[in-house]
Each structure stands twice: as C-alpha cells, then as structure tokens.
Design an enzyme around this catalytic site. Structure first.
Site, mmCIF file in Angstrom:
data_model
loop_
_atom_site.group_PDB
_atom_site.id
_atom_site.type_symbol
_atom_site.label_atom_id
_atom_site.label_comp_id
_atom_site.label_asym_id
_atom_site.label_seq_id
_atom_site.Cartn_x
_atom_site.Cartn_y
_atom_site.Cartn_z
ATOM 1 C CD GLU A 40 -1.310 0.702 3.641
ATOM 2 O OE1 GLU A 40 -1.398 1.723 3.773
ATOM 3 O OE2 GLU A 40 -1.434 -0.362 4.239
ATOM 4 C CE LYS A 128 -3.697 0.827 9.717
ATOM 5 N NZ LYS A 128 -3.730 1.926 8.591
#
Length: 209
Positions: A40, A128
């Site tokens: 990411e 997350k």
C-alpha cells in the site's frame, strides 16, 4: 480482487510512506521484485497519487496495489482513479463507504470490538487493528479472536519482525509493516538494505504459515 484471500495467502502488507516520490516508486518496485505481493502507498507520502499511477503502469493490471490513509470520499475516488485496487484506512468514515461504492475492497482501521462491528456493517473485508502496539500487541489480537473467531485481522503499528511473528502466532491473518520493513528506502535510502529486510520478513511469514 479478493482481499481476504490475498491476505490469507501472503500474510504481509508493506506500507510505503515516503518523502521522495521517485524513491517511493523504487521502493514499491523493489518490494515487488522481492516477492512481497501486497503493497500500500500511503496518501500522506510525497506525491502519493503519482506514485500509485507510476507503480500501476510498471506492475501491470494484475498485481495488487493499495492506497493507504484513505480518509475521505475524495481520497477514495482519487486513489481509485490512480490505479489502486484496494483501500486501507486508519479508522471508519467516508473513505470506507466511498471505496466500497467504487468496488474497492477495504482494510479498515479498528481498535475496539465496537469498531469491528461497525466496520463489518460498512462492508469492510478486513480489519486493520491500529495502532497495534498501543492496543496491547499480540495479546490483544488473541483476546479479539474469542468473540470474533472468523474475522480477518491485520495488526499495524509497531510491527517489527518479533511482533510480526507473535501476531501471526496469536491468530492474525496478516500483518501490516511500515518503517521496520521500509526503513529510509522511500526517502532515498539503500535498496540493498530494503531487500535484506524484505527477505527477513518473508522468512517470518514462512515460519508461521
């Protein structure tokens, strides 16, 4: 893409946040060369959208590429337009909703059981746990597995090699790793050292498979 399946297979997300766009791109491509499949690019990095665009062009259409720190609907739209195919958020908000509307799977930031329930209601594919170190580390992941045995948990924040090993052993599906893996590579630092760290983290993942 099937984010849950990719996390279960690869078990590691590299988080690139740099102050130099060219160095950030080189970092993304080096990680890909080293077999780290999930990367990411944080939108808080220098010229992050350009980095995503250039990385997508270099990697081709089939390699997973995420945008991190997606906070708003505008962030989600811009990341999608740049070529990101999954979104990562630090918390819950408009970025999650907009990314899902655009068809992007979301790794959504959560801290508490209430957050987990809310994230699932928003359609987040994976969760997350952030910031993981401050939340209680691997012991917290293990505790969450009781009421949420089937969730896709990805601890992020303060995850070095030892913490990655502990989180995965405690039941995390994958871990997200920033500076302990990236070091100063995204600011122009050594790519050779980055390769060494990437190999070390991949070894941790293999140990805990």
């Amino acid at each position: 893409m099937n984010l849950q399946a990719a996390l279960a297979v690869h078990r590691l997300v590299a988080i690139v946040r740099g102050g130099d766009a060219d160095a950030s791109l080189r970092t993304v491509l080096t990680l890909a060369e080293e077999g780290i499949e999930l990367v990411e690019v944080s939108l808080t990095g220098k010229d992050a959208l350009t980095v995503i665009e250039r990385a997508r062009e270099a990697l081709g259409p089939d390699r997973p590429l995420g945008a991190g720190t997606v906070l708003t609907a505008d962030d989600a739209r811009a990341a999608h337009d740049a070529g990101a195919d999954f979104a990562v958020t630090p918390g819950l908000g408009d970025g999650v909703r907009a990314a899902r509307h655009l068809g992007m799977p979301v790794l959504a930031g959560v801290m508490t059981p209430t957050d987990i329930i809310a994230a699932r209601a928003l359609g987040a594919e994976a969760l997350k746990i952030f910031p993981a170190a401050q939340a209680g580390g691997a012991a917290y992941v293990k505790a969450l597995r009781g009421p949420f045995p089937h969730e896709t948990f990805v601890p992020v924040g303060g995850v070095d090699e030892a913490a990655a090993r502990a989180h995965l052993a405690a039941g995390a599906t994958a871990v997200g790793v920033g500076s302990p893996l990236i070091g100063d590579a995204a600011d122009g630092g050594s790519l050779t050292a980055l390769r060494e760290r990437a190999r070390a983290f991949r070894a941790v993942v293999r140990e805990t498979a």
